[in-house]
Structures are given as C-alpha cells and as structure tokens.
Write a protein that holds these residues in place. Structure first.
Motif, PDB file in Angstrom:
ATOM      1  N   PHE A   1      43.621  45.004  35.522  1.00 50.79           N
ATOM      2  CA  PHE A   1      42.406  45.221  36.170  1.00 50.79           C
ATOM      3  C   PHE A   1      41.724  43.980  36.231  1.00 50.79           C
ATOM      4  CE2 PHE A   1      38.183  46.921  36.928  1.00 50.79           C
ATOM      5  CZ  PHE A   1      38.182  47.333  38.235  1.00 50.79           C
ATOM      6  N   GLY A   2      41.671  42.960  37.210  1.00 42.79           N
ATOM      7  CA  GLY A   2      40.976  41.643  37.260  1.00 42.79           C
ATOM      8  C   GLY A   2      40.656  41.188  38.455  1.00 42.79           C
TER       9      GLY A   2
ATOM     10  N   MET B   1      41.661  51.271  31.215  1.00 36.93           N
ATOM     11  CA  MET B   1      42.639  50.309  30.290  1.00 36.93           C
ATOM     12  C   MET B   1      43.227  49.126  31.067  1.00 36.93           C
ATOM     13  SD  MET B   1      44.722  53.469  28.265  1.00 36.93           S
ATOM     14  CE  MET B   1      44.253  54.487  29.942  1.00 36.93           C
ATOM     15  N   GLU B   2      43.723  47.984  30.428  1.00 34.35           N
ATOM     16  CA  GLU B   2      44.057  46.821  31.177  1.00 34.35           C
ATOM     17  C   GLU B   2      43.016  46.168  31.654  1.00 34.35           C
ATOM     18  OE1 GLU B   2      47.803  46.241  32.703  1.00 34.35           O
ATOM     19  OE2 GLU B   2      49.003  47.805  31.413  1.00 34.35           O
ATOM     20  N   ILE B   3      41.665  46.064  31.187  1.00 33.54           N
ATOM     21  CA  ILE B   3      40.737  45.571  31.880  1.00 33.54           C
ATOM     22  C   ILE B   3      40.913  43.999  31.399  1.00 33.54           C
ATOM     23  CG2 ILE B   3      38.152  44.880  31.946  1.00 33.54           C
ATOM     24  CD1 ILE B   3      37.685  47.728  31.175  1.00 33.54           C
ATOM     25  N   LYS B   4      41.035  43.020  32.113  1.00 32.08           N
ATOM     26  CA  LYS B   4      41.601  41.492  31.794  1.00 32.08           C
ATOM     27  C   LYS B   4      40.901  40.554  32.519  1.00 32.08           C
ATOM     28  CE  LYS B   4      46.007  41.388  32.100  1.00 32.08           C
ATOM     29  NZ  LYS B   4      47.601  41.339  32.469  1.00 32.08           N
ATOM     30  N   ASP B   5      39.456  40.758  32.455  1.00 31.76           N
ATOM     31  CA  ASP B   5      38.601  39.756  32.987  1.00 31.76           C
ATOM     32  C   ASP B   5      37.833  39.135  32.060  1.00 31.76           C
ATOM     33  OD1 ASP B   5      36.915  38.068  34.477  1.00 31.76           O
ATOM     34  OD2 ASP B   5      35.722  39.799  35.059  1.00 31.76           O
ATOM     35  N   SER B   6      37.696  38.111  31.390  1.00 30.56           N
ATOM     36  CA  SER B   6      37.080  37.662  30.540  1.00 30.56           C
ATOM     37  C   SER B   6      35.484  37.331  30.678  1.00 30.56           C
ATOM     38  CB  SER B   6      37.574  36.122  29.921  1.00 30.56           C
ATOM     39  OG  SER B   6      37.480  35.298  30.995  1.00 30.56           O
ATOM     40  N   SER B   7      35.212  37.329  31.879  1.00 23.67           N
ATOM     41  CA  SER B   7      33.695  37.233  32.322  1.00 23.67           C
ATOM     42  C   SER B   7      33.107  38.349  32.579  1.00 23.67           C
ATOM     43  CB  SER B   7      33.718  36.367  33.649  1.00 23.67           C
ATOM     44  OG  SER B   7      34.163  36.918  34.733  1.00 23.67           O
ATOM     45  N   ASP B   8      33.729  39.541  32.481  1.00 19.23           N
ATOM     46  CA  ASP B   8      33.122  40.925  32.696  1.00 19.23           C
ATOM     47  C   ASP B   8      32.470  41.187  34.097  1.00 19.23           C
ATOM     48  OD1 ASP B   8      33.793  42.012  30.422  1.00 19.23           O
ATOM     49  OD2 ASP B   8      31.719  41.928  29.695  1.00 19.23           O
ATOM     50  N   THR B   9      33.115  40.159  35.143  1.00 18.64           N
ATOM     51  CA  THR B   9      32.535  40.367  36.474  1.00 18.64           C
ATOM     52  C   THR B   9      33.135  41.341  37.105  1.00 18.64           C
ATOM     53  OG1 THR B   9      34.008  38.645  37.259  1.00 18.64           O
ATOM     54  CG2 THR B   9      31.850  37.801  36.653  1.00 18.64           C
ATOM     55  N   VAL B  10      34.533  41.862  36.860  1.00 18.39           N
ATOM     56  CA  VAL B  10      35.197  42.505  37.873  1.00 18.39           C
ATOM     57  C   VAL B  10      34.592  44.117  37.237  1.00 18.39           C
ATOM     58  CG1 VAL B  10      37.271  43.576  38.190  1.00 18.39           C
ATOM     59  CG2 VAL B  10      37.371  41.089  37.820  1.00 18.39           C
TER      60      VAL B  10
ATOM     61  N   LEU C   1      28.281  52.299  31.380  1.00 17.79           N
ATOM     62  CA  LEU C   1      29.383  51.396  30.839  1.00 17.79           C
ATOM     63  C   LEU C   1      29.343  51.222  29.349  1.00 17.79           C
ATOM     64  CD1 LEU C   1      32.348  50.381  31.207  1.00 17.79           C
ATOM     65  CD2 LEU C   1      30.954  48.238  31.815  1.00 17.79           C
ATOM     66  N   THR C   2      30.103  51.669  28.572  1.00 16.11           N
ATOM     67  CA  THR C   2      30.454  51.011  27.273  1.00 16.11           C
ATOM     68  C   THR C   2      31.790  50.249  27.262  1.00 16.11           C
ATOM     69  OG1 THR C   2      30.165  51.204  24.785  1.00 16.11           O
ATOM     70  CG2 THR C   2      31.075  52.891  26.025  1.00 16.11           C
ATOM     71  N   ILE C   3      31.790  49.025  26.775  1.00 12.81           N
ATOM     72  CA  ILE C   3      33.088  48.344  26.916  1.00 12.81           C
ATOM     73  C   ILE C   3      33.439  47.715  25.573  1.00 12.81           C
ATOM     74  CG2 ILE C   3      32.100  46.292  27.754  1.00 12.81           C
ATOM     75  CD1 ILE C   3      34.530  46.104  29.659  1.00 12.81           C
ATOM     76  N   SER C   4      34.558  47.424  25.178  1.00 11.95           N
ATOM     77  CA  SER C   4      35.020  46.908  24.129  1.00 11.95           C
ATOM     78  C   SER C   4      35.052  45.308  24.101  1.00 11.95           C
ATOM     79  CB  SER C   4      36.580  47.271  23.470  1.00 11.95           C
ATOM     80  OG  SER C   4      37.292  46.506  24.488  1.00 11.95           O
ATOM     81  N   GLN C   5      35.270  44.733  22.929  1.00 11.60           N
ATOM     82  CA  GLN C   5      35.475  43.394  22.987  1.00 11.60           C
ATOM     83  C   GLN C   5      36.817  43.089  23.567  1.00 11.60           C
ATOM     84  OE1 GLN C   5      35.165  43.213  18.609  1.00 11.60           O
ATOM     85  NE2 GLN C   5      37.069  42.423  18.543  1.00 11.60           N
ATOM     86  N   ARG C   6      37.278  41.878  23.735  1.00 12.07           N
ATOM     87  CA  ARG C   6      38.465  41.495  24.078  1.00 12.07           C
ATOM     88  C   ARG C   6      39.531  41.819  23.090  1.00 12.07           C
ATOM     89  NH1 ARG C   6      39.539  36.538  26.484  1.00 12.07           N
ATOM     90  NH2 ARG C   6      40.982  37.317  28.049  1.00 12.07           N
ATOM     91  N   LEU C   7      40.617  42.462  23.359  1.00  3.28           N
ATOM     92  CA  LEU C   7      41.451  42.812  22.337  1.00  3.28           C
ATOM     93  C   LEU C   7      42.882  42.105  22.455  1.00  3.28           C
ATOM     94  CD1 LEU C   7      40.335  46.345  21.805  1.00  3.28           C
ATOM     95  CD2 LEU C   7      39.832  44.647  20.387  1.00  3.28           C
ATOM     96  N   GLY C   8      43.556  41.682  21.394  1.00  4.75           N
ATOM     97  CA  GLY C   8      45.003  41.293  21.587  1.00  4.75           C
ATOM     98  C   GLY C   8      45.416  40.274  20.380  1.00  4.75           C
ATOM     99  N   ARG C   9      46.343  39.993  20.045  1.00  4.95           N
ATOM    100  CA  ARG C   9      46.931  39.231  18.840  1.00  4.95           C
ATOM    101  C   ARG C   9      46.841  37.778  19.355  1.00  4.95           C
ATOM    102  NH1 ARG C   9      51.180  43.587  17.615  1.00  4.95           N
ATOM    103  NH2 ARG C   9      50.398  44.836  15.888  1.00  4.95           N
ATOM    104  N   LYS C  10      47.324  37.604  20.458  1.00  2.55           N
ATOM    105  CA  LYS C  10      47.301  36.144  20.938  1.00  2.55           C
ATOM    106  C   LYS C  10      46.553  36.101  22.107  1.00  2.55           C
ATOM    107  CE  LYS C  10      52.102  36.049  18.763  1.00  2.55           C
ATOM    108  NZ  LYS C  10      53.428  35.522  19.100  1.00  2.55           N
ATOM    109  N   SER C  11      47.054  35.007  22.863  1.00  2.00           N
ATOM    110  CA  SER C  11      46.032  34.701  23.972  1.00  2.00           C
ATOM    111  C   SER C  11      46.053  35.877  24.951  1.00  2.00           C
ATOM    112  CB  SER C  11      46.725  33.511  24.804  1.00  2.00           C
ATOM    113  OG  SER C  11      48.120  33.755  25.284  1.00  2.00           O
TER     114      SER C  11
END
Length: 295
Positions: A28-29, A55-64, A84-94
């Motif tokens: 979702f981007g 899930m799979e929210i993949k926009d670093s700017s939160d604009t989407v 809305l309540t939203i998590s930080q960006r999560l993942g081990r690598k990029s």
C-alpha cells in the motif's frame, strides 16, 4: 457463498455492535494511491468496519495513508468520522512496513499503544515486523475494552513468529490490566508456510485459552489458483469470546461483493480481509449503534 456475502454487504444493516477487520492491502503505497478505482474499493472495505487493521503500508512519508483518511472522512458525516493510529516503520533491513489501525472514533478510543520491543534474553529479534499493540476502549460493546495484537509474519518464518505471539501475550498482560486479546493479521498461517505437523509447535494454537475464529480450511487469497488460510483472527479471554456475534467471523470476498474480475481484485490486494463482530451492549450509552451508519 458469495451471494450470501453480497446480500449481507449491501442489504443487511450492521446493527450488532462493533465490526473489527484485518486487511493486508499488499504494497500500500503511491502506486495504489494513484489509482482511483483501487482506492475506492479500499475505502469501501474500510467503511464497513469500525476498526480496521491495515498491513503492508509502505510509504515513508505517510502521505498515502493520510490521503486514504481524507477520502474516508470526506465521504462520511461528522458522526461517522475515522481516526488513525499507526506504527513506526518496521523491518530488519531496508524493506519497511507499518501497521495502521483505522477506527470509528464515535465508537472506540485508544486507551494505549505499545510497540513490542522483541528483545527477550536468549530469543531476540524473533519478528521481522514486531507487533504494534493497541488497547481499545469500546463503550458500545459488552466487553468494553480489548487489546489487539497485529502481526504480518515473514512467510518462511511463520511458524516461529506465530508461536512468539504467545510471548507478546504474556508481556502485554503484565504491562496492561486486560484479559481480552485479539490476535489478527496476515499470519501466513496455512499451506506450505505452516504445514499440519508444525501446529504442535505453536503455543498460540496448543494452549486452550486461544480460540481461532478463522479456520484452517478457509481461503483468504484472491487468486482462484490458491486456497490458503493465511489471514486469521485469534481470541483469548472469556468475556471477549462471549461477546462475539455468532457466525460473524468470516472472510470478506470483496471481489464478489463489488463485482470485480480477478485481475481487478488483484490490483487492490492478493488477500481478502477477515472480520468479526462484537455484540452491542445493552447498557445505555451516548455511543449507541443507532447513531452510526456504515456505507
């Protein structure tokens, strides 16, 4: 089956308490944001629910996600507004994702949030995307409050990550005074990722306090060529379980309900949402269901 879903989605008013949904929107981007037909379906799906885990929210700017919130609220009257309540960006690598909860603020409020730290001694970094745990207050329901633990597992590590949700459960129970837990999300809990022989190694399955509301034989995938129960809803807590509307836990086939081809549906996601309803409280409250209209 799809005719029954169509009937319920379009003609039967949702009057029984609180509808809780989980939806992996698949990448979702920006590309989805720029497709009005896709965003319209996403908006329709979310508008049916009082709480939606995305899930799979993949926009670093939160604009989407902010654009989606604007669309949702521009189509809703004041009494139907979402927050809305939203998590930080999560993942081990990029590669990073976020969990987001969109909720109807006339019916529920957020009592607390907790980003699970995943740093247990001897067993650190069990999750690729640690749960963003939210404690909801729901005065319009019998149960009044409950905790939702979301999870989008890494497919190849699904068995380990689902099992580790038990540690999250123990941790959150110690942190917050609640007995009512909902585990939900794309657990990849089926087909080759969780073979039958692996279920005995998953504490969330073997411990009797957990009830799996979406069964192993369900199909939460859009493609006709697959039949896997990847997306699940699991509950713990006697009061919460007794508040579930019988028969309400199900897969929402938006392809059939909205008359889409498989290719059109796959532009939205390769997953169907899963959902469950909680009973409306019989106690008088200013947030009574009759004041809420779902589209």
């Amino acid at each position: 089956m799809w005719r029954l879903l169509l009937f319920w989605a379009l003609f039967v008013p949702h009057t029984l308490g609180l509808q809780i949904c989980s939806f992996n929107v698949q990448s979702f981007g920006e590309s989805k944001r720029d497709k009005p037909a896709v965003m319209n379906i996403v908006r329709k799906v979310i508008s049916r629910c009082d709480i939606t885990l995305l899930m799979e929210i993949k926009d670093s700017s939160d604009t989407v996600i902010r654009s989606l919130m604007t669309q949702l609220n521009s189509q809703s009257e004041t009494r139907n507004q979402f927050d809305l309540t939203i998590s930080q960006r999560l993942g081990r690598k990029s590669y990073k994702e976020q969990y987001g909860f969109i909720y109807r603020k006339k019916l529920v409020s957020v009592r607390g949030t907790y980003q699970y730290e995943d740093s247990q001694p001897g067993d650190p970094d069990a999750f690729s995307r640690e749960p963003y745990v939210v404690w909801f207050e729901a005065p319009s329901t019998d149960v009044r409050e409950f905790v939702i633990v979301p999870q989008h597992t890494t497919p190849e590590a699904a068995v380990r990550e689902i099992d580790e949700l038990y540690d999250v459960y123990l941790d959150v129970k110690q942190k917050w005074n609640s007995e009512n837990f909902i585990f939900m999300g794309d657990l990849n809990a089926g087909c080759a990722y969780v073979p039958k022989k692996a279920w005995g190694n998953i504490r969330l399955r073997t411990h009797s306090e957990f009830v799996w509301l979406i069964g192993d034989k369900e199909d939460t995938t859009v493609k006709a060529s697959t039949k896997c129960a990847y997306d699940r809803i699991v509950m713990a807590g006697d009061k919460l379980l007794s508040s579930v509307v019988p028969g309400s836990a199900q897969v929402f086939d938006f392809m059939a309900v909205y008359g889409l081809t498989e290719d059109q549906a796959l532009e939205v996601s390769d997953h169907f949402p899963v959902e469950v309803q909680l009973k409306e409280s019989k106690r008088p409250t200013s947030r009574r269901r009759k004041h809420i209209e779902r589209k």
